[in-house]
Design a protein around this motif. Sequence first.
Motif: not given
Length: 166
Positions: A67-89
């Motif tokens: 993802v881009g270098v911006g603050a929280d870019s990885a966080d936003f990418a993860i949030v947009s991809a997860i489902t209720p069955a997933d686990v996030v580290v």
Amino acid sequence: MTKLYIDADACPVIREALAAARAQDVPCVIAGNSTQNLERHLRASDPREPQDPAHPDRGFWASTLQVGVGADSADFAIVSAITPADVVVTQDIGLADIVLGRGARAIGVRGHVYNPLTIDSMMFIRHEKKKVRRAGGRTRGPAAFTDEDRERFSHNLARLLREARQ
């Protein structure tokens, strides 16, 4: 089906998270900003895409999500991809809060399994510490990362993945 997402920004347990995903045949996505070489965490023998396109969530495979270098870019990418069955580290309490709100599970890098019943108080404490720092005060930083933290993380992640797959 369950996927494991790793917030790779300053994550000291990527190797352990990948080992748990391999052991339980759980697909894994490593998300981080474009300044990181995320591929270095993967083995040459790790499949980079589902082996059975008809069932992309079955069996271990690992991919990277740059993802881009911006603050929280990885966080936003993860949030947009997860489902209720997933686990996030993640070690980001804010991301953990959003993950729990989406019905998924979250675990910190020291093995703390985030809980919907206590995440609000953790967010409040984080906010209060931020106010102190903004006012010029000091707050205590985290303790040094230990082998016990790493072991607790591995144990709790294995349990969390088993629970998520049931």
